[in-house]
Design an enzyme around this catalytic site. Sequence first.
Site, PDB file in Angstrom:
ATOM      1  CE  LYS A 164      -3.831  19.311  11.108  1.00 31.72           C
ATOM      2  NZ  LYS A 164      -3.096  18.339  10.838  1.00 31.72           N
ATOM      3  CE  LYS A 222      -2.655  21.206   8.123  1.00 35.91           C
ATOM      4  NZ  LYS A 222      -0.897  20.184   8.305  1.00 35.91           N
ATOM      5  CG  ASP A 266      -1.072  16.448   7.594  1.00 37.49           C
ATOM      6  OD1 ASP A 266      -1.377  15.685   8.305  1.00 37.49           O
ATOM      7  OD2 ASP A 266      -1.282  17.505   8.332  1.00 37.49           O
TER       8      ASP A 266
END
Length: 318
Positions: free
Chosen positions: A254, A218, A155
């Site tokens: 996400k 995300k 991430d």
Amino acid sequence: MAAHCRGTELDLSWISKVQVNHAAVLRRAQQIQARRSVKKEWQAAWLLKAVTFIDLTTLSGDDTFSNVQRLCYKAKYPIRADLLKALNMDDKGITTAAVCVYPARVCDAVKALKAAGCSIPVASVATGFPAGQTHLKTRLEEIRLAVEDGATEIDVVINRTLVLTGQWEALYDEVTQFRKACGEAHLKTILATGELGSLTNVYKASLVAMMAGSDFIKTSTGKETVNATFPVAIVMLRAIRDFFWKTGNKVGFKPAGGIRTAKESLAWLSLVKEELGDEWLTPDLFRIGASSLLSDIERQIYHHVTGRYAAYHDLPMS
């Protein structure tokens, strides 16, 4: 997780034409949030589904091996066994989608999951999380080291300055390098939408991240003042849909930051279902980044099964 997003060449002509209708996005968000949640008889099934989308996260300065070990155990056994049995779900192998930790804790997570006989993926934040304000060489090395230690999902955080100043080529180049540094690991690109200035910038940054080969986009690090919101999510989901229609590449989504209750998790599932369809309701294409959400989901399932709310000592620590 699904195959990697292939990415595309940077299409500046597409990006330059983007203009988001802020008022229309807010109206759409209000419409969705005003709707009733999932009917009571279906809630337990949807909550168990939500569990399988969670990236169970610990990103604290005082994280230790014992914290991470407990997190990994909870990821493998997210809901008490007797509750699953009461729902006839005890043989379904329900786990969270992944565990997410700092790079220095990746080895701890890999070790704990191996000891538990579990193949849940380990995700690591990287690239100077949460601010992303370190040298590019340092950010790339952080990715490589996390992958070497066993992380299979990374991430990353983008440099928000590049978005705020419209440096789309530079952003594309950076994320492309992140993609390369990940190797076989999957790349989840955090846009930190609360710091991008406008919904138009959110859409443009989403496109650039996907063009550069991000497997997921995300919303947030969870450390910003404003994290995952419905208006931002709608813009990102529309960008994912448009990118799929134009390129054939499916990119995951996400949301993260501030999603703490079972009711909120159901609202996020409903949003993704409405905007992208059932195809996206799989851990390959949808995750929820959360640390405390799982506890509330388990409490709601306990209530569904027993008819009463759990005391704190009734459920294991997460």
